[in-house]
Design a protein around this motif. Structure first.
Motif, PDB file in Angstrom:
ATOM      1  N   HIS A 173       0.824  -1.208   0.000  1.00  0.00           N
ATOM      2  CA  HIS A 173       0.000   0.000   0.000  1.00  0.00           C
ATOM      3  C   HIS A 173       0.860   1.260   0.000  1.00  0.00           C
ATOM      4  O   HIS A 173       0.483   2.269  -0.590  1.00  0.00           O
ATOM      5  CB  HIS A 173      -0.919   0.012   1.226  1.00  0.00           C
ATOM      6  N   ASP A 177       0.022   4.139  -2.547  1.00  0.00           N
ATOM      7  CA  ASP A 177      -0.449   5.432  -2.053  1.00  0.00           C
ATOM      8  C   ASP A 177       0.436   6.568  -2.549  1.00  0.00           C
ATOM      9  O   ASP A 177      -0.059   7.658  -2.864  1.00  0.00           O
ATOM     10  CB  ASP A 177      -0.489   5.434  -0.519  1.00  0.00           C
ATOM     11  N   GLU A 339       2.587  -2.979   7.654  1.00  0.00           N
ATOM     12  CA  GLU A 339       1.708  -3.628   6.677  1.00  0.00           C
ATOM     13  C   GLU A 339       1.699  -5.143   6.839  1.00  0.00           C
ATOM     14  O   GLU A 339       0.765  -5.818   6.401  1.00  0.00           O
ATOM     15  CB  GLU A 339       2.145  -3.276   5.254  1.00  0.00           C
TER      16      GLU A 339
END
Length: 416
Positions: A173, A177, A339
């Motif tokens: 991510h 992002d 994560e």
């Protein structure tokens, strides 16, 4: 009308590959092996940076790789353009005899641009996968400086590869992002997280007593371990600094350092003058096939990465491998670790850049072993549910089929 695909051919465009061993090549091996097992026809092709002697067509661990011979020369910028051109030409030449349906390029951006050139000439879709932003990696390994001309050019090259690809994947991510913040459409960017081949991890290996004796590691423990490359951003100086504090509470604690790299000499020097020096053991680099023996001695894998753009954005592979084989994980609280690790459930997080915080966590884990088995069980179940390659590759297949269904006239090769 949807296409009927008997066997989709996927050509992975790579910086380097097996038989070289690195985190990059192990991820590639996992992807290609899982795709092959699922029924896809896969091959790999490497650019000029695959620095290993070998044939132009090479079989490694059941996977076929094609090489781009030669060495690019010229000033910086021109040299990279020549690398891109040579790899693109090699892809097109291979496509004359082995007709890929999809080009799946993997960072760095040089591979992405070579695939884009070849894909345009061949009229086939290009998927581009980012494993790290290489300008940030250069900063962390000491070969680049944030904000420099080279840094900005590398970032611009990455952006152009993302813009030109038909679909994009990142490994986490954090990277996705960051691309969205740059203005890219999140609908174009999927995530293919780091994973492991769970078929390679059965029962945890029993303690290798002979190896422990050779290394001088006592049987009482706990044994804290690190396995990997000794880069500055791994924070291993903090781990060595934590050892005297840990020994105050766990007098039998030992630290086993397996690997090598740019920080090797500095870390050994720090261990020599440390009050905990007798409890710190350097195994050096070991063959990949031997790593499991060293893991058998480790109770807690310590991953004290420092905080930086790289460590906040990129997820490592080591925590997943450790969890898969039943080794506890203590890691610094940076984005890449968060994560992968649920604090106090699948592992334990501590403040980065803080030897005392690292020692506190290691001491607490060592003092209370009652929850070790439960944490191991939960961690392995987490890996099986979210990071097993046999499941993860479905993310690729869905995108491949979507891209192929968009091709005009439905003219897909279904057999050799």
């Amino acid at each position: 009308m949807a296409h009927t695909i008997v066997m989709t051919r996927v050509l992975h465009v790579l910086d380097h590959s097996l038989p070289l061993h690195s985190g990059y090549t192990f991820r590639t091996r996992a992807i290609m092996t899982a795709q092959q097992a699922s029924g896809l026809d896969v091959r790999g092709i490497t650019g000029m940076r695959h620095a290993a002697n070998g044939p132009v067509i090479e079989l490694a661990e059941g996977l076929q790789f094609h090489r781009t011979p030669g060495e690019a020369s010229g000033p910086s910028g021109m040299r990279e353009l020549r690398e891109i051109g040579a790899l693109a030409d090699r892809i097109v030449a291979l496509a004359a005899t082995w007709r890929p349906d999809i080009l799946h390029a993997h960072s760095p951006a040089l591979c992405g641009h070579a695939a884009l050139r070849a894909g345009k000439r061949l009229g086939i879709p290009v998927v581009y996968e980012i494993r790290a932003f290489w300008e940030d990696a250069a900063v962390e390994n000491g070969t680049g400086r944030e904000g420099s001309v080279k840094y900005r050019l590398t970032r611009a090259l990455e952006n152009r590869a993302v813009a030109g690809a038909d679909a994009v994947f990142t490994i986490c991510h954090g990277l996705r992002d960051d691309l969205i913040k740059r203005g890219f459409d999140g609908g174009k960017i999927g995530i293919a997280p780091n994973g492991v081949d769970l078929s390679l991890f059965g029962e945890p290996p029993s303690r290798d007593a002979a190896l422990a004796d050779r290394l001088g590691i006592g049987a009482n423990g706990p044994v804290i371990g690190f396995v990997g490359s000794f880069y500055d951003y791994e924070g291993l100086d903090d781990l060595i600094a934590a050892m005297p504090l840990l020994l105050e509470r766990e007098p039998d604690a030992q630290l086993l350092m397996v690997g090598g790299g740019p920080m090797d000499a500095a870390l050994r020097a720090a261990a020599e003058v440390s009050p905990a020096g007798d409890a710190i053991h350097f195994a050096g680099r070991v063959p990949h096939r031997e790593v499991e023996r060293y893991y058998s001695l480790i109770d807690i894998l310590a991953l004290p990465r420092t905080r930086s753009r790289l460590t906040d954005l990129v997820t490592p592979l080591k925590p997943l491998e450790a969890m898969a084989q039943g080794t506890l994980v203590a890691a610094s609280d940076v984005g890449g670790h968060r994560e992968l690790i649920r604090h106090s459930e699948t592992g334990v997080l501590f403040a980065p850049g803080d030897p005392a915080a690292c020692a506190d966590v290691l001491a607490a884990m060592s003092a209370d072993r009652s929850g070790w088995d439960a944490m191991r069980t939960v961690a392995r179940a987490h890996v099986a549910a979210h990071h097993d390659w046999s499941r993860n590759i479905r993310r690729y297949q869905d995108v491949y089929h979507h891209l192929l269904d968009r091709l005009p006239n439905g003219a897909l090769r279904t057999a050799a």
